[in-house]
Motif scaffolding. Structure first.
Motif, PDB file in Angstrom:
ATOM      1  N   LYS A 185      16.861  44.772   6.168  1.00 20.96           N
ATOM      2  CA  LYS A 185      16.600  43.417   5.677  1.00 20.96           C
ATOM      3  C   LYS A 185      15.160  43.009   6.008  1.00 20.96           C
ATOM      4  N   ALA A 186      14.706  42.023   5.308  1.00 18.96           N
ATOM      5  CA  ALA A 186      13.343  41.553   5.508  1.00 18.96           C
ATOM      6  C   ALA A 186      13.193  41.012   6.922  1.00 18.96           C
ATOM      7  N   ALA A 187      12.030  41.257   7.527  1.00 16.94           N
ATOM      8  CA  ALA A 187      11.809  40.771   8.885  1.00 16.94           C
ATOM      9  C   ALA A 187      10.335  40.528   9.088  1.00 16.94           C
ATOM     10  N   LYS A 188      10.014  39.759  10.097  1.00 18.39           N
ATOM     11  CA  LYS A 188       8.612  39.489  10.407  1.00 18.39           C
ATOM     12  C   LYS A 188       7.916  40.766  10.867  1.00 18.39           C
ATOM     13  N   ARG A 189       8.587  41.447  11.776  1.00 19.98           N
ATOM     14  CA  ARG A 189       8.046  42.699  12.269  1.00 19.98           C
ATOM     15  C   ARG A 189       9.081  43.761  12.015  1.00 19.98           C
ATOM     16  N   GLY A 190       8.661  44.912  11.586  1.00 22.81           N
ATOM     17  CA  GLY A 190       9.645  45.948  11.347  1.00 22.81           C
ATOM     18  C   GLY A 190       8.969  47.281  11.252  1.00 22.81           C
ATOM     19  N   VAL A 191       9.772  48.329  11.163  1.00 25.97           N
ATOM     20  CA  VAL A 191       9.176  49.661  11.136  1.00 25.97           C
ATOM     21  C   VAL A 191       8.703  50.035   9.745  1.00 25.97           C
ATOM     22  N   SER A 192       9.412  49.589   8.725  1.00 25.94           N
ATOM     23  CA  SER A 192       9.003  50.019   7.386  1.00 25.94           C
ATOM     24  C   SER A 192       8.459  48.850   6.566  1.00 25.94           C
ATOM     25  N   ILE A 193       7.664  49.215   5.569  1.00 25.66           N
ATOM     26  CA  ILE A 193       7.038  48.182   4.744  1.00 25.66           C
ATOM     27  C   ILE A 193       7.926  47.885   3.537  1.00 25.66           C
ATOM     28  N   ASP A 194       8.078  46.616   3.256  1.00 25.16           N
ATOM     29  CA  ASP A 194       8.856  46.210   2.094  1.00 25.16           C
ATOM     30  C   ASP A 194       7.888  46.132   0.911  1.00 25.16           C
ATOM     31  N   LEU A 195       7.839  47.217   0.138  1.00 25.35           N
ATOM     32  CA  LEU A 195       6.814  47.296  -0.916  1.00 25.35           C
ATOM     33  C   LEU A 195       6.996  46.242  -1.990  1.00 25.35           C
ATOM     34  N   ARG A 196       8.254  46.016  -2.347  1.00 24.30           N
ATOM     35  CA  ARG A 196       8.499  45.065  -3.417  1.00 24.30           C
ATOM     36  C   ARG A 196       7.976  43.674  -3.066  1.00 24.30           C
ATOM     37  N   SER A 204      -0.597  36.096  -5.148  1.00 25.31           N
ATOM     38  CA  SER A 204      -1.353  34.886  -4.842  1.00 25.31           C
ATOM     39  C   SER A 204      -2.729  35.211  -4.292  1.00 25.31           C
ATOM     40  N   THR A 205      -2.966  36.453  -3.910  1.00 28.63           N
ATOM     41  CA  THR A 205      -4.288  36.814  -3.392  1.00 28.63           C
ATOM     42  C   THR A 205      -4.971  37.784  -4.343  1.00 28.63           C
ATOM     43  N   GLY A 206      -4.693  37.655  -5.618  1.00 29.08           N
ATOM     44  CA  GLY A 206      -5.391  38.439  -6.634  1.00 29.08           C
ATOM     45  C   GLY A 206      -5.131  39.926  -6.545  1.00 29.08           C
ATOM     46  N   GLY A 207      -3.949  40.295  -6.107  1.00 30.00           N
ATOM     47  CA  GLY A 207      -3.591  41.704  -6.088  1.00 30.00           C
ATOM     48  C   GLY A 207      -3.934  42.423  -4.797  1.00 30.00           C
ATOM     49  N   GLU A 208      -4.587  41.707  -3.872  1.00 31.18           N
ATOM     50  CA  GLU A 208      -4.873  42.349  -2.587  1.00 31.18           C
ATOM     51  C   GLU A 208      -3.670  42.170  -1.664  1.00 31.18           C
ATOM     52  N   PRO A 209      -3.109  43.257  -1.198  1.00 33.15           N
ATOM     53  CA  PRO A 209      -1.939  43.114  -0.327  1.00 33.15           C
ATOM     54  C   PRO A 209      -2.352  42.696   1.093  1.00 33.15           C
ATOM     55  N   LEU A 210      -2.675  41.422   1.241  1.00 35.01           N
ATOM     56  CA  LEU A 210      -3.191  40.965   2.530  1.00 35.01           C
ATOM     57  C   LEU A 210      -2.114  40.935   3.597  1.00 35.01           C
ATOM     58  N   ARG A 211      -0.960  40.499   3.194  1.00 34.75           N
ATOM     59  CA  ARG A 211       0.124  40.420   4.167  1.00 34.75           C
ATOM     60  C   ARG A 211       1.177  41.451   3.844  1.00 34.75           C
ATOM     61  N   LEU A 212       1.452  42.314   4.773  1.00 32.51           N
ATOM     62  CA  LEU A 212       2.457  43.332   4.534  1.00 32.51           C
ATOM     63  C   LEU A 212       3.825  42.778   4.911  1.00 32.51           C
ATOM     64  N   ALA A 213       4.734  42.808   3.967  1.00 33.60           N
ATOM     65  CA  ALA A 213       6.103  42.393   4.284  1.00 33.60           C
ATOM     66  C   ALA A 213       6.810  43.589   4.914  1.00 33.60           C
TER      67      ALA A 213
ATOM     68  N   GLU B  78      -3.752  29.485   9.771  1.00 36.47           N
ATOM     69  CA  GLU B  78      -3.773  30.586   8.822  1.00 36.47           C
ATOM     70  C   GLU B  78      -5.065  30.467   8.033  1.00 36.47           C
ATOM     71  N   TRP B  79      -5.553  31.606   7.542  1.00 38.63           N
ATOM     72  CA  TRP B  79      -6.732  31.554   6.675  1.00 38.63           C
ATOM     73  C   TRP B  79      -6.280  31.268   5.263  1.00 38.63           C
ATOM     74  N   ASN B  80      -7.086  30.543   4.559  1.00 34.42           N
ATOM     75  CA  ASN B  80      -6.769  30.231   3.175  1.00 34.42           C
ATOM     76  C   ASN B  80      -7.212  31.403   2.298  1.00 34.42           C
ATOM     77  N   TYR B  81      -6.280  32.367   2.163  1.00 37.39           N
ATOM     78  CA  TYR B  81      -6.638  33.621   1.490  1.00 37.39           C
ATOM     79  C   TYR B  81      -7.111  33.415   0.064  1.00 37.39           C
ATOM     80  N   GLN B  82      -6.439  32.542  -0.659  1.00 38.48           N
ATOM     81  CA  GLN B  82      -6.803  32.347  -2.061  1.00 38.48           C
ATOM     82  C   GLN B  82      -8.243  31.885  -2.192  1.00 38.48           C
ATOM     83  N   ARG B  83      -8.613  30.904  -1.383  1.00 36.74           N
ATOM     84  CA  ARG B  83      -9.987  30.388  -1.459  1.00 36.74           C
ATOM     85  C   ARG B  83     -10.985  31.447  -1.021  1.00 36.74           C
TER      86      ARG B  83
END
Lengths: 395, 292
Positions: A185-196, A204-213, B78-83
């Protein structure tokens, strides 16, 4: 006249008195350090310390840290400051104070209402050889009455017992615990990355995977909640059970423990003391009425309506250690257990009598409880408890 | 010297009736600049304390509602990533160099303040309410310890941000799980209970002054009797006030006159199916009769 305790003439001052009070609280199981003493002094400076009620409120807000503490605090405060316990004859055991105390009586006969009652003189330590008095100094009156019981508990349960019980509790915990799901299940910290989800978030960040789920295999521990009957009829079995409770608390930080006789007491915090024997000491103070009558039904009802709301859910196993001899009507117990069941927990009843040849659960209380139990097993010794893991694993 | 009784009076003027225990603890916590931990059943007015305190001090109330999985990005900053991304795109078209862009996008302009950071950067000390701390994970609780004792927060790209003012911190807990000793030791502690009859009457009078004394006494008596019944969700103070408002809205002058309307008004007090079933019309009428 006020009943405020008169301290020794040679008493080194308010700071020492407060630290004496902190030591007094510490002796009774409060977890207070040097920093708290400093805070207590500061707190007293925020109110008018000469008004007993103000001082009481101020010290209470600093020293008590839980509901259980608050319940005890007033009694302990009275014992130390309000002359209701045996008066402490010295506030701090510094060398210089000691030598003076040994030669003179610290209290005078003029003390208001106490005139003429020689027995409330603070006892002198040492030379006069009156050891029985010396032992009682500074103790709470209530705890003096319980003193016998306090000794009993320590004699009943040894450190080895607790260690053995700890191992058993760890085993039981494992039997209950090791049931991890294969799903993730989804978690803040975990061993595997949730790619989906990572892809989705990256929109929301223009295609850059800034935050890894992340994903995690959920840990699904069952939590043990133990309720121990310590009424008169259970005294013979108190030894393994108390050791078990102490061991359980030390082995598993998620577990919870209660004991009941005519009333219900939560002893989780007291039993978590680093020193297992001191933990037993602490529960004696809470368990005023140990070895008395039993009201299982009423206590279970109180538990169901109170503590269970916060501490019992579908992932709990409620273990009741009792012989089922109830002075209440059996109906109450049935209703309470039915309600407890509705919280989704498993209920295990351990009855020391069940190990006896030809035992039948004919006691009314026991018979009323049976339909609501997930397991009903014998337990009269630590060995019986050790053999429980297979039973618990089946739940 | 302002004493705790002054604080108690000040709170009363905002409509919050505090017990002696609570007022003293609050006074000490404020004077010593320590966080105050409030425990007690749901609905006894723990959160309300913070609101009243903010009113008394005429300052902002910053609230952090805790929940399982709450982490730094939701609680601190948090940083405002979009901006930041937009800025990078714009910079690359304008031909700006890498390091200049970097310096800009990791500046205050792009920092999103979450409650904790916001609380330590106010000019006037705000009231910081950390609600239901026992719902947050233990890791977060541990992190909070540092913030609450040092009142500083480190943002790796910016450095350490030290508090301009010390917020008055109030933590509340329902007893969902045991809090760590470390947290308890750092806090001044008070346990909030359901109010006694006198206090509850005072609360009702200050919140709904339009309700007559006779009905107020009945309402409070009724709710207090109801709390003694075996209910799954015991009605709190907020529910009592809703109930009073409902009765006032329905134009009721006396609880005992119309059992059917009384039963309808119970919707404000009883919030589960089984509790509704446990208090049918007759029972409600009987309790109202006793309370009258």
């Amino acid at each position: 006249m006020s009943k405020v305790t008169r301290f020794a003439a040679a008493d080194p001052g308010p700071t020492a008195r407060v630290s004496g009070f902190m030591a007094h609280l510490r002796e009774h199981g409060f977890r207070l350090g040097v920093a708290e003493t400093a805070t207590a002094l500061q707190a007293l400076s925020c109110v008018n310390p000469a008004v007993p009620s103000d001082a009481r409120l101020a010290l209470k807000s600093v020293c008590a840290g839980s509901v259980e503490d608050i319940a005890q605090f007033d009694l302990l405060f009275d014992a130390f400051w309000m002359n209701e316990g045996r008066v402490r004859h010295k506030v701090m055991s510094t060398e210089q104070v000691k030598s003076k105390e040994n030669s003179t009586n610290s209290r005078t006969d003029e003390t208001q209402s106490c005139t003429g009652k020689g027995s409330i003189h603070a006892p002198k330590d040492g030379d006069d050889g009156d050891d029985t008095f010396a032992e009682g100094t500074g103790k709470l009156v209530a705890s003096q009455a319980n003193n016998l019981m306090k000794k009993d508990l320590r004699e009943l349960v040894s450190a080895e017992d607790i260690r053995a019980a700890e191992l058993i509790a760890i085993r039981l915990g494992k039997a209950l615990r090791d049931r991890r799901s294969r799903r993730r299940k989804a978690a803040k910290r975990g061993v595997s990355i949730d790619l989906r989800r990572t892809m989705r978030n990256s929109l929301s960040t223009g295609g850059e995977p800034l935050r890894l789920a992340k994903r995690i295999r959920p840990d699904r521990p069952l939590k043990i909640v133990a309720l121990c009957d310590v009424s008169g009829s259970m005294m013979n079995y108190a030894r393994p059970f108390l050791a078990f409770l102490a061991g359980l608390m030390r082995a598993d930080s998620a577990s919870d423990a209660y004991m009941f006789h005519t009333r219900l007491v939560r002893i989780t915090n007291a039993l978590r003391d680093d020193d297992p024997l001191r933990a037993l000491n602490r529960i004696t103070l809470l368990a005023d009425g140990f070895g008395g009558g039993s009201k299982i039904g009423a206590n279970l009802r109180q538990f169901t309506n109170g503590y269970a709301r916060n501490f019992v859910d579908g992932r709990s196993v409620v273990i009741i250690l009792s012989d089922g001899y109830d002075s209440d009507s059996s109906e109450v117990m049935g209703v309470a257990l039915a309600k407890l069941r509705r919280r989704g927990c498993k209920i295990v009843w351990l009855n020391p009598l069940k190990g006896w040849k030809g035992y039948e659960p004919v006691a009314q209380g026991m018979a009323a409880a049976l339909p609501y139990l997930d397991a009903f097993a014998p337990a009269a010794t630590l060995n019986d408890l050790a053999n429980l893991d297979s039973t618990l694993a089946r739940l | 010297m302002t004493s705790w009784t002054n604080l108690q009076t000040a709170l009363a003027t905002t409509g919050y009736i505090a017990s002696d225990d609570l007022a003293t603890a609050l006074h000490i916590a404020i004077t010593l600049g320590r966080p105050l931990l409030l425990e007690g059943a749901a609905g006894v007015g723990k959160t309300e304390v913070a609101r009243a305190l903010a009113k008394v001090h005429d300052t902002q109330l910053i609230r952090l509602q805790c929940y399982e999985g709450l982490d730094a990005s939701q609680a601190i900053y948090e940083w405002n990533y979009q901006r930041q991304l937009l800025s990078i795109r714009a910079a690359s078209e304008a031909g700006e160099t890498g390091s200049a862009v970097e310096a800009r996008i990791f500046s205050e302009d792009y920092l999103l303040e979450r409650p904790l950071l916001k609380a330590i950067r106010q000019d006037i000390p705000p009231v910081l309410l950390i609600d239901e701390i026992d719902r947050a994970d233990e890791e977060f609780e541990a992190y909070l310890l540092e913030v609450l004792s040092e009142f500083q927060i480190t943002v790796p790209e910016l450095g350490t941000i030290t508090a301009t003012t010390r917020p008055l911190v109030i933590l509340t807990a329902n007893g969902t799980r045991d809090l760590s000793d470390a947290l308890r030791r750092r806090c001044i502690y008070a346990h909030v209970d359901y109010p006694d009859r006198q206090t509850e009457l005072a609360i009702l009078a200050s919140r709904c002054p339009e309700i007559e004394a006779h009905l107020s006494a009945q309402i409070v008596g009724f709710v207090q009797k109801l709390r003694a019944e075996e209910l799954e969700k015991v009605p709190g103070i907020a529910e009592m006030l809703d109930f009073a408002a409902a009765l006032a809205g329905l134009g009721i002058k006396d609880l005992t006159t119309n059992p059917v309307v009384l039963h309808a008004a119970l919707a404000t007090l009883l919030k589960t199916q089984s509790d509704r079933a446990a208090v049918p019309t007759e029972v409600a009428a009987r309790i109202a009769g006793k309370a009258a």
